[in-house]
Design an enzyme around this catalytic site. Structure first.
Site, PDB file in Angstrom:
ATOM      1  CG  ASP A  15       4.943  -1.466   2.374  1.00  0.00           C
ATOM      2  OD1 ASP A  15       3.797  -1.332   2.821  1.00  0.00           O
ATOM      3  OD2 ASP A  15       5.428  -2.569   2.045  1.00  0.00           O
ATOM      4  CG  HIS A  16       0.570   3.791   5.113  1.00  0.00           C
ATOM      5  ND1 HIS A  16       0.896   3.937   6.440  1.00  0.00           N
ATOM      6  CD2 HIS A  16      -0.084   4.940   4.772  1.00  0.00           C
ATOM      7  CE1 HIS A  16       0.443   5.075   6.883  1.00  0.00           C
ATOM      8  NE2 HIS A  16      -0.148   5.725   5.896  1.00  0.00           N
ATOM      9  NE  ARG A  17       2.894  -4.319   2.990  1.00  0.00           N
ATOM     10  CZ  ARG A  17       3.399  -5.297   2.247  1.00  0.00           C
ATOM     11  NH1 ARG A  17       2.797  -6.487   2.228  1.00  0.00           N
ATOM     12  NH2 ARG A  17       4.488  -5.106   1.536  1.00  0.00           N
ATOM     13  N   PRO A  61       0.846  -1.205   0.000  1.00  0.00           N
ATOM     14  CG  PRO A  61       0.026  -1.002   2.171  1.00  0.00           C
ATOM     15  CD  PRO A  61       0.782  -1.924   1.295  1.00  0.00           C
TER      16      PRO A  61
END
Length: 453
Positions: free
Chosen positions: A423-425, A247
């Site tokens: 990467d928003h994770r 994401p």
């Protein structure tokens, strides 16, 4: 004794490679680890060394052929080891894996050869099995001589990756081009000439001298089609996998980089930096390494197989490079250990190697975070896509002179827009914004790098 060499795995799990050209012919004597061919993978052009010392007995594949890993490509006649019997000397052997400079060849098997395809070539005709002799009357007329069903495929002349791209763009079949370069190498002028063989030559005259300039080729048609292969195929697959797996989030920051530009100009006058390319990318590389100390989440990856976050204690800094073969992102190993001079030297070498098509697979593997300098194309910023397995990528926009608030007044300053995709994770918005702000602070005041080092 006949030894068969199969195309080895050149790294990164690639399943096929194209034989660009052979450096040997049938009958040539070769030494162990002598370069026998140039092989192009989806990522790089690799020199393929010989795993044996002996005589080339047979080339199984022609230049221009895309070959699956494990497929036989060349056979060698090698000396018979002491104690070997006559039976061993007269037949191919199924040798165990033997090391070479780029990997290990697959163990030969008797189940056949992996399927392969030819890029833009018709398959070479296979041997015609001999028919059993027929009994005919003595007074019968002689049987007609059979005519071969197809002519052998002509080997593609030697050429470089930029010339092959030019040929594809201009719709030129390199198998029909006679090279005028050293050793029959096809050069750019050969391709241009082949694209318009019937074009008139325009003469440009000057007093006491004359120069010939070929007329530009006419458009080939309303459409052109190019096979999706090699690096373009690999890049497309990687970008799709990244975009639909991680994401993405992107943050932006516009910075007054006048102090950076002034520092770079002073460094260019220093003898220690002679021959090195100095640009905002050089200082940005240093700023990234410094910023990761406070924001290490940008230097990590998401391991789906083990359900773990892997955080790196080193920085393999990827530098996106546009090359004639497509986008490459080779990386500087252990960039965090390098000084500004060391980073400048590494970036200069990396860019030159990529443009010449000499980047090796090992240089493209193992990156932890990347920089994309989109400003060289004259754009202000972008939203870069992460390299698969990385948590962040920084984009540098063009440096522009424009009015800017400085010391309470409006002044003409050098301004750049930065963008960071992450990467928003793995990275929260606060961490992404904090990292970008720290990189921007170093570019706005390079002296801060001394305090942070």
């Amino acid at each position: 004794m006949l030894r068969e060499f199969r195309l080895p795995d050149l790294g990164e799990g690639l399943t096929e490679s194209e034989i660009l050209n052979w450096h040997v012919s049938v009958g040539d004597t070769v030494q162990l680890n002598q370069v026998i061919a140039d092989v192009e993978t989806a990522k790089a052009v690799v020199e393929l060394p010989s795993p044996y010392a002996g005589i080339v007995a047979h080339l199984h594949e022609q230049a221009g052929t895309v070959v699956e890993v494990g497929s036989p490509i060349v056979s060698f006649e090698v000396a018979v080891p002491a104690g070997a019997d006559a039976g061993e000397a007269g037949a191919p052997v199924q040798a165990k894996r033997e090391p070479n400079l780029v990997g290990y060849g697959a163990v030969p098997d008797a189940t056949g050869r992996p399927a392969r395809r030819r890029r833009g070539q018709a398959p070479a005709p296979g041997p015609v099995p001999a028919a059993a002799p027929a009994v005919v009357p003595a007074d019968s007329p002689p049987a007609p001589v059979p005519v071969p069903a197809a002519a052998p495929v002509r080997e593609r002349p030697r050429s470089t990756p930029p010339v092959r791209k030019l040929a594809r763009d201009m719709g030129v079949d390199l198998t029909q081009v006679q090279g005028s370069g050293p050793g029959g190498l096809v050069v750019r002028t050969d391709v241009v000439r082949a694209a318009s063989p019937d074009a008139e030559t325009m003469q440009v005259s000057a007093p006491g001298a004359a120069a010939a300039v070929p007329a530009p080729p006419a458009p080939a048609g309303r459409e052109e089609r190019t096979a999706i292969s090699g690096m373009r195929k690999h890049t497309a697959a990687a970008m799709v996998a990244s975009a639909f797996t991680a994401p993405h989030a992107t943050v932006f920051l516009t910075v007054d980089v006048t102090p950076t530009m002034e520092l770079l100009e002073r460094l260019r006058q220093q003898p220690a930096f002679n021959g090195l390319k100095l640009s905002p990318l050089t200082l940005a590389a240093k700023a990234v390494c410094l910023g990761l100390r406070r924001f290490p989440s940008l230097n990590s990856r998401w391991d789906e197989s083990t359900r773990e976050i892997v955080r790196y204690n080193y920085v393999n800094l990827g530098i996106a490079a546009a090359t004639p073969r497509g986008l490459m992102v080779p990386n500087i190993k252990d960039a965090q250990t390098l000084s500004l001079h060391g980073l400048a030297a590494a970036v200069t070498s990396l860019a030159q190697t990529a443009r010449e098509g000499r980047t090796q697979p090992a240089d493209l593997a193992g990156g932890t975070i990347s920089i994309s300098n989109v400003g060289v194309f004259g754009v202000d910023t972008g939203t870069p896509i992460l390299n698969p397995g990385e948590a962040g990528i920084l984009a540098l926009g063009a440096v522009r002179r424009q009015p800017w608030e400085y010391n309470g007044e409006i002044a003409l300053r050098s301004v750049m827009t930065l963008s960071l995709s992450f990467d928003h994770r793995l990275v929260d918005g606060e961490q992404g914004a904090g990292f970008l702000s720290e990189v921007g602070a170093v570019l706005a005041e390079p002296a801060l790098a001394l305090a942070m080092a």
